[in-house]
Design an enzyme around this catalytic site. Structure first.
Site, mmCIF file in Angstrom:
data_model
loop_
_atom_site.group_PDB
_atom_site.id
_atom_site.type_symbol
_atom_site.label_atom_id
_atom_site.label_comp_id
_atom_site.label_asym_id
_atom_site.label_seq_id
_atom_site.Cartn_x
_atom_site.Cartn_y
_atom_site.Cartn_z
ATOM 1 N N ASP A 170 8.788 26.432 40.523
ATOM 2 C CA ASP A 170 7.441 26.244 41.073
ATOM 3 C C ASP A 170 6.525 25.612 40.017
ATOM 4 O O ASP A 170 5.371 25.285 40.304
ATOM 5 C CB ASP A 170 6.871 27.547 41.639
ATOM 6 C CG ASP A 170 6.695 28.636 40.585
ATOM 7 O OD1 ASP A 170 7.122 28.442 39.431
ATOM 8 O OD2 ASP A 170 6.127 29.691 40.935
ATOM 9 N N GLU B 228 11.049 35.058 30.153
ATOM 10 C CA GLU B 228 10.093 34.042 29.672
ATOM 11 C C GLU B 228 9.129 34.676 28.670
ATOM 12 O O GLU B 228 8.510 35.715 28.958
ATOM 13 C CB GLU B 228 9.335 33.432 30.865
ATOM 14 C CG GLU B 228 8.298 32.407 30.430
ATOM 15 C CD GLU B 228 7.792 31.509 31.553
ATOM 16 O OE1 GLU B 228 8.298 31.607 32.689
ATOM 17 O OE2 GLU B 228 6.873 30.714 31.277
ATOM 18 N N GLU C 34 9.740 36.192 40.920
ATOM 19 C CA GLU C 34 9.147 36.747 39.700
ATOM 20 C C GLU C 34 8.805 38.225 39.877
ATOM 21 O O GLU C 34 8.375 38.641 40.955
ATOM 22 C CB GLU C 34 7.848 35.994 39.367
ATOM 23 C CG GLU C 34 8.089 34.561 38.955
ATOM 24 C CD GLU C 34 6.807 33.844 38.540
ATOM 25 O OE1 GLU C 34 5.740 34.502 38.426
ATOM 26 O OE2 GLU C 34 6.871 32.623 38.319
HETATM 27 O O1 KIV Z 1 9.027 27.252 37.464
HETATM 28 C C1 KIV Z 1 9.744 27.104 36.466
HETATM 29 O O2 KIV Z 1 9.987 26.003 35.976
HETATM 30 C C2 KIV Z 1 10.312 28.300 35.861
HETATM 31 C C3 KIV Z 1 11.014 28.162 34.551
HETATM 32 C C4 KIV Z 1 10.059 27.959 33.473
HETATM 33 C C5 KIV Z 1 11.928 29.302 34.293
HETATM 34 O O3 KIV Z 1 10.197 29.357 36.405
#
Ligand code: KIV
Length: 290
Positions: free
Chosen positions: A48, A186, A119
């Protein structure tokens, strides 16, 4: 025609078991997917993050299901071998479990993804279990979770105190028990990510979480120097493509303005007799040939 060997969850699991690093990159469209495939990455994440990298939003909150699916479809057309993960956008899985399962299903049915990513820890664990029970593979995402960055006090490193690190560990174990096949960490301190990765049976993929994770992910535009001034410490720019791209585009504008492009080699010829007939009729004042 040679058969492409598709990356699978067991093959990712095997890599963890054998101590081989897993590679994941984001891609958001057909050419991007082809480039990431050519690079040999195990997983393509349609993150996202496209809200910022491609759509120009300030954060990930505004991107919609339809926008995510649109980009996932394009990526799936450009990738045959990589394992494809579609990121579930903000509010597509938080409100209602039934809606979450339906939305997760759309990533597989409509956009050809192999799995979805969500998430959060404890608050979404039951939803993750429900999605997994519906037959959809889920990658978790812990630590800095950009969709809830406001609640976290901004884009800051997570799990810095012993208490926070233990909560992260608890969440990771819970997501593993809930059926996640893999977790993204992250912005987590290196020793915390390393220790939790050792404790889990499923592979962890780090971004700003150090080399102790089972794999690493970076964002396409960040790696290639296409994210402007955005440069957090954990990003490595492997190329700076912005300069050569602008210079090529500038050259086009200059050549069009200067009459050098298109040249004869870029233009189509016509049979001389046909041309003569065309010109003769086209130049008649009364246009009686119409
Ligand atoms: O949206 C994204 O690119 C991510 C990565 C940074 C893991 O969630």
């Amino acid at each position: 025609m040679s058969q492409v060997r598709k990356t699978s969850i067991p093959s990712l699991q095997r890599k963890k078991h054998d101590g081989q690093a897993i590679t994941m990159l984001t891609a958001y469209d057909y050419p991007g997917a082809k480039l990431v495939e050519a690079a040999g990455a195990d997983i393509i994440l349609v993150g996202d993050s496209l809200a910022m990298t491609v759509l120009g939003h300030p954060d990930t909150v505004q991107v919609t299901m339809d926008e995510m699916l649109h980009h996932c479809k394009a990526v799936s057309r450009g990738a045959q071998r990589a394992f494809l993960v579609g990121d579930m956008p903000f509010m597509s899985y938080q409100v209602d479990r039934r809606e979450a399962i339906q939305n997760a299903g759309r990533f597989l049915k409509e956009a050809n993804m192999d799995a979805v990513k969500l998430e959060g820890g404890q608050p979404v664990a039951a939803t993750i279990k429900a999605i997994v029970d519906a037959g959809i593979s889920v990658m978790g995402h812990l630590g800095l979770t950009p969709q809830s960055a406001t609640q976290l006090g901004g884009y800051r490193i997570q799990g810095k105190t012993a208490k926070d690190a233990l909560r992260l560990y608890e969440d990771a174990l819970l997501l593993e028990r809930s059926g996640c096949f893999s977790l993204v960490f992250e912005a987590v301190p290196e020793p915390v990510a390393r220790e939790i990765s050792k404790k889990l049976t499923i592979p962890t993929i780090g971004i700003g979480a150090g080399p102790g994770c089972d794999g690493q992910v970076l964002v396409f535009h960040d790696i290639l120097g296409l994210s402007g001034d955005f440069a957090p410490q954990f990003i490595k720019k492997y190329a700076d493509l912005s300069e050569p791209i602008v210079s090529a585009l500038k050259k086009f504008c200059e050549e069009v303005e200067g009459g050098q492009f298109p040249g004869p080699e870029h233009s189509f010829k016509m049979d001389a007799t046909e041309l003569e007939q065309f010109l003769e009729k086209a130049n008649k004042p009364d246009q009686s040939w119409i």
